[in-house]
Design an enzyme around this catalytic site. Structure first.
Site, short mmCIF file in Angstrom:
data_model
loop_
_atom_site.label_atom_id
_atom_site.label_comp_id
_atom_site.label_asym_id
_atom_site.label_seq_id
_atom_site.Cartn_x
_atom_site.Cartn_y
_atom_site.Cartn_z
N SER A 208 12.26 3.83 -11.82
CA SER A 208 11.42 4.01 -10.62
C SER A 208 11.66 2.92 -9.59
O SER A 208 11.47 3.13 -8.40
CB SER A 208 9.95 3.94 -11.01
OG SER A 208 9.66 4.90 -11.97
N HIS B 4 16.30 9.99 -9.83
CA HIS B 4 14.87 9.65 -9.92
C HIS B 4 14.03 10.91 -9.80
O HIS B 4 13.87 11.47 -8.72
CB HIS B 4 14.51 8.64 -8.81
CG HIS B 4 13.10 8.15 -8.91
ND1 HIS B 4 12.34 7.84 -7.79
CD2 HIS B 4 12.29 7.94 -9.98
CE1 HIS B 4 11.14 7.45 -8.19
NE2 HIS B 4 11.09 7.52 -9.50
N GLU C 103 15.28 12.16 -6.18
CA GLU C 103 15.94 11.12 -5.37
C GLU C 103 17.27 10.79 -6.04
O GLU C 103 17.29 10.40 -7.21
CB GLU C 103 15.07 9.87 -5.30
CG GLU C 103 14.05 9.87 -4.17
CD GLU C 103 13.31 8.53 -4.06
OE1 GLU C 103 12.93 8.15 -2.95
OE2 GLU C 103 13.13 7.85 -5.10
N ASN D 281 8.83 5.54 -3.53
CA ASN D 281 7.93 4.54 -4.11
C ASN D 281 7.76 3.34 -3.21
O ASN D 281 6.72 2.67 -3.21
CB ASN D 281 8.42 4.14 -5.50
CG ASN D 281 8.07 5.19 -6.53
OD1 ASN D 281 7.26 6.08 -6.27
ND2 ASN D 281 8.67 5.11 -7.70
P1 NAD Z 1 7.29 6.51 -21.58
O1 NAD Z 1 6.78 5.24 -22.07
O2 NAD Z 1 6.40 7.69 -21.55
O3 NAD Z 1 8.61 6.94 -22.42
C1 NAD Z 1 9.67 6.05 -22.68
C2 NAD Z 1 10.34 6.54 -23.97
O4 NAD Z 1 11.55 5.80 -24.12
C3 NAD Z 1 9.50 6.29 -25.21
O5 NAD Z 1 9.31 7.50 -25.88
C4 NAD Z 1 10.35 5.32 -26.05
O6 NAD Z 1 10.29 5.60 -27.42
C5 NAD Z 1 11.76 5.61 -25.51
N1 NAD Z 1 12.67 4.49 -25.71
C6 NAD Z 1 12.44 3.20 -25.42
N2 NAD Z 1 13.53 2.46 -25.71
C7 NAD Z 1 14.48 3.33 -26.16
C8 NAD Z 1 15.82 3.19 -26.59
N3 NAD Z 1 16.43 2.00 -26.65
N4 NAD Z 1 16.50 4.30 -26.98
C9 NAD Z 1 15.89 5.52 -26.93
N5 NAD Z 1 14.62 5.71 -26.53
C10 NAD Z 1 13.93 4.63 -26.14
O7 NAD Z 1 7.82 6.22 -20.11
P2 NAD Z 1 8.02 7.24 -18.91
O8 NAD Z 1 6.79 7.29 -18.11
O9 NAD Z 1 8.62 8.49 -19.41
O10 NAD Z 1 9.09 6.43 -18.02
C11 NAD Z 1 10.45 6.41 -18.37
C12 NAD Z 1 11.25 5.94 -17.18
O11 NAD Z 1 11.03 6.84 -16.10
C13 NAD Z 1 10.85 4.57 -16.64
O12 NAD Z 1 11.98 3.92 -16.13
C14 NAD Z 1 9.88 4.91 -15.49
O13 NAD Z 1 9.82 3.92 -14.52
C15 NAD Z 1 10.55 6.13 -14.96
N6 NAD Z 1 9.67 7.04 -14.19
C16 NAD Z 1 8.40 7.25 -14.60
C17 NAD Z 1 7.59 8.15 -13.89
C18 NAD Z 1 6.19 8.46 -14.32
O14 NAD Z 1 5.43 8.99 -13.50
N7 NAD Z 1 5.84 8.19 -15.55
C19 NAD Z 1 8.11 8.79 -12.76
C20 NAD Z 1 9.44 8.54 -12.40
C21 NAD Z 1 10.21 7.66 -13.12
#
Ligand code: NAD
Ligand code: T1G
Length: 707
Positions: free
Chosen positions: A416, A437, A449, A487
């Site tokens: 993000s 993104h 994005e 963002n």
């Molecule tokens: P989340 O915490 O829900 O999920 C992250 C997942 O990654 C977890 O299930 C974890 O087990 C897994 N993980 C962590 N380390 C790992 C590894 N080494 N190998 C494999 N799996 C691994 O987080 P999220 O909200 O899904 O966010 C994920 C990414 O997306 C982040 O970079 C976040 O900034 C980005 N993002 C989030 C949103 C949102 O609204 N939540 C929107 C856009 C982008």
């Protein structure tokens, strides 16, 4: 076949005693002034030519007619206007048949409705989508459609703007016949000959009787009026559509047509028309990034997703929905099962709502593979990483991907905020690393994005745009900076809201004012939905590098310190009764705000809703100008599309840059200058706005041909 005469956009050919009028105005046969003029001339010619017994109207290329030429709106209308062309077609003394393939939308369907008989072939799409452009059917559609198919069906088509396929169009009575083949000319000619053989004669639609049951029609109109008033938050044209259809029931045809014209012109003059038409063209222009012209996309047939959390699972569903196989990688079996469970729940929900069949769910899940070993990604064409938003975790993942993925595979991150150039450094192939993104929920939100780091190769960018098409996403090209386009603007929007809150406005008033402005939710409802902890983590990450001149409001931190992260914890800025998604104002939050004001020595003052909107919009517009000036966004229209598709910016306002142009940049600059007396650092006007005002130009001047 005897060519009788031609204009560059409409040809006339005599097939026996049938005059075939072909509209050939690439790429969608829009009804530009030349097409209208030539169409009217073709009917005159048919009338005058004894050899002609009937007229057949068809479209060349992929469509019948996609409607009026939208590019002409906002300019002085040139005769003949479409209503009179349609009246001329209807008044023809020889049967006129419209043969429809592809799109027959808006004015295109109105031309067909003015014809006496309509045939469609499979795959045809018929509709009156003018409401999506802030308009209403302005060439007789509001008067002819109800007479042909009834008030309820006509209102449904006009108020939803949806498209009816050929089969539904037949059952509605919009068309009389579905062709057995997709040979539109052949089917059209055969139908016209059959009508002539049956001495079918002319059949003006204005005389159709589907409104005969006036009681049913009146009931449908009243229902539509109530539902429309309740549903169309701030939209101008929907209720005008209801007024026009009511006239079809209460007034003689020509008087109804005159009222339709009056209402059409009112919609044309509404700023919403300008905003919605800008959005129409902008969402098509964003797909044309320099790299899409310069490079050939790589084939993408298999995709890997690393991380099965909120985003990873949503992205996996988006990939499966596009018919592609996906391999999900998680840290361990438990996390993998959670990720797969999330994907299954999405499909179970769709089956339960009857949106898809159980077979479709099974087919999608059959293309889902899960593993805890990165080696499972050795053969995939593209990987999308969605693990924790932590640089060291992401770098470790990209180092692993660099080890296992085949040469030529594209390595994408869903970060993000983080610096994608730095993530690419963790690999030996930075030219294959890009930012994709997505927005939560990733299988629903349309915005993607495409974040372009410094060393990525053009074909990787081009491939990402192609992938967006496969996933039915709206792609916006963005450069690397903190928060990219969306963002980054969200952060400034939130900061300006926090300043208002600390200075005296309640978060609930701010949210209400922004809902009135057209957003589905106010900024504090959005925080509670996304989770206050995500923003808190970002603020903590930024704290060491925050500019000391930047005012910092700690109210949200006070809530997070209490674990009040929003819906996921049952309270945030709002209180959420057990499992409810709509919150109620929380007096304890107001007490915390009051305490913070005392702590920082602010004597609160009241703000009008209008001033709240003005400040928040000025903050977003100003930062958006910096985003364009720095080249993070290619053009102002890219910012508009990003905020419309990813952040709930009201589409009918065209996006923040279009909205700014409609306000007038001198007005925006004057407001920024006034506000900068309060806080010279936050409100310092963007040099781009100063420069444009100096040369009397608008943001649209930077949109290239798509102004
Ligand atoms: P989340 O915490 O829900 O999920 C992250 C997942 O990654 C977890 O299930 C974890 O087990 C897994 N993980 C962590 N380390 C790992 C590894 N080494 N190998 C494999 N799996 C691994 O987080 P999220 O909200 O899904 O966010 C994920 C990414 O997306 C982040 O970079 C976040 O900034 C980005 N993002 C989030 C949103 C949102 O609204 N939540 C929107 C856009 C982008
Ligand atoms: N006028 C002008 N240009 C148009 C256009 C139109 N009506 N429709 C499409 N284009 C351009 C578009 O910008 C793009 O340009 C190219 O054509 C291909 O479009 C009096 C008031 C028909 C389903 O709302 O829904 O009639 O980017 O990429 O995916 O009552 O276009 O190549 O330069 O979308 O195959 C009502 C709008 C008008 C239909 C084809 N009609 N069009 O989709 O191609 S108002 C509409 C569409 C009206 C009357 C009223 C879709 C499509 P460029 P595309 P596509």
């Amino acid at each position: 076949m005897t060519p009788s005469s031609a204009s560059p956009v409409v040809s006339r050919n005599l097939h026996g005693n049938i005059l075939v009028v072909t509209i050939d105005h690439p790429s969608v046969n829009a009804l530009s002034v030349d097409v209208r003029r030539a169409l009217a001339e073709a009917i005159e010619a048919a009338e005058a030519d004894q050899a002609v017994a009937a007229v057949l109207i068809v479209g060349a290329g992929r469509n019948f007619i996609a409607g009026a030429d939208i590019r002409e709106f906002g300019k002085p209308p040139l005769p003949p206007l479409l209503p009179s062309v349609c009246n001329r077609i209807e008044a023809c003394s020889k049967p006129v048949v419209a043969a429809i393939h592809g799109a027959a939308l808006g004015g295109g369907l109105e031309v067909a409705l003015a014809a006496h008989y309509r045939l469609a072939v499979r795959g045809a799409k018929l509709g009156l989508p003018e409401v999506q452009l802030g308009l209403l059917p302005g060439a007789g559609g509001t008067q002819r459609a109800p007479r042909l198919i009834g008030a309820a069906q006509a209102l449904d088509l006009m108020l939803s703007g949806r498209q009816a396929r050929a089969e539904e169009a037949l059952s509605l009575g919009l068309v009389d016949r579905i062709g057995a083949t997709d040979d539109i000319l052949g089917e059209g000619l055969a139908y016209a000959r059959e009508l002539l053989a049956a001495k079918a004669g002319v059949r003006p639609t204005r005389a159709a009787t589907a409104l005969a049951d006036t009681q049913t029609a009146r009931a449908a109109i009243e229902t539509a009026r109530k539902e429309t008033a309740a549903r169309t938050r701030g939209l101008f044209s929907p209720l005008k559509i209801v007024d026009a259809v009511e006239a079809a029931l209460t007034l003689p045809f020509d008087e109804g047509l005159a009222l339709e014209r009056k209402l059409f012109v009112e919609c044309l003059e509404s700023p919403q028309r300008a905003g919605l038409i800008h959005a129409f063209f902008a969402e098509r222009e964003v797909a044309k990034a320099p790299e899409t012209k310069a490079a050939t996309p790589r084939p993408i047939a298999t995709i890997g997703v690393v991380g099965g959390g909120t985003m990873g699972a949503g992205i996996a569903v988006a990939v499966l929905d596009a018919g592609l196989p996906v391999t999900m990688i998680e840290r361990d079996d438990e996390a993998l099962a959670r990720g797969r469970g999330h994907v299954e729940r999405v499909y179970d929900g769709l089956v339960a709502k009857g949106r898809i069949k159980a077979e479709a769910k099974d087919a999608a899940l059959a293309r889902f593979t899960g593993s805890t070993s990165y080696d499972a990604l050795a053969g995939v064409d593209l990987v999308i990483e969605a693990v924790f938003e932590d640089m060291s975790v992401k770098k470790a993942v990209f180092t692993e991907l660099d080890r296992v993925c085949k040469r030529g595979a594209i390595l994408a991150t869903n970060t993000s905020y983080l610096d994608i150039d730095e993530i690419a450094d963790a690999t030996s192939r930075p030219s294959d690393v890009i930012g994709l993104h997505f927005f939560s929920p990733a299988n629903v939100m349309k915005l993607l994005e495409i974040v372009v780091p410094g060393r990525v190769s053009a074909d990787v960018v081009a491939t990402s745009f192609e992938l967006a098409k496969q996933l039915r996403k709206v792609p916006v090209r963005a450069g690397v900076c903190d928060g990219f386009i969306g963002n980054r603007l969200l952060a400034v929007y939130r900061t300006a809201a926090d300043y208002l809150m600390e200075d005296g406005a309640s978060p609930y008033q701010i949210d209400r004012a922004m809902r009135e402005f057209g957003y589905p939710m106010g900024p504090y409802q959005v925080v509670d939905l996304a989770g206050g902890d995500i923003g808190w983590a970002a603020r903590k990450r930024r704290a060491p590098t925050r500019d000391p001149r930047m005012r910092y409001v700690e109210i949200a931190d006070r809530l997070c310190e209490r674990g009040w992260f929003g819906q996921k914890t049952g309270r945030g800025f709002y209180l959420y009764e057990q499992g409810s998604r709509s919150g109620t104002p929380d007096p304890e939050v107001e007490a915390i705000i009051e305490a913070e004001r005392v702590r920082v020595g602010v004597s609160p003052r009241s703000f009008t809703d209008e001033e709240i909107v003005r400040r928040l919009m000025c903050a977003v517009i100003n930062e958006a100008a910096n985003v364009v000036r720095e080249g993070i966004a290619l053009r102002p229209l890219d910012v508009d599309v990003a905020l419309i598709y990813g952040y709930g910016f009201p589409r009918y306002r065209g996006g923040p840059m279009k909205y700014a142009d409609m306000l007038g940049l001198p007005t925006v600059l004057a407001e920024l200058t006034r506000l900068s007396q309060e806080d010279a650092f936050f409100w310092r006007p963007s040099p781009l706005i100063v420069e444009l005002v100096d040369r009397g130009a608008a943001f649209s001047s930077l949109n290239g041909t798509a102004a």
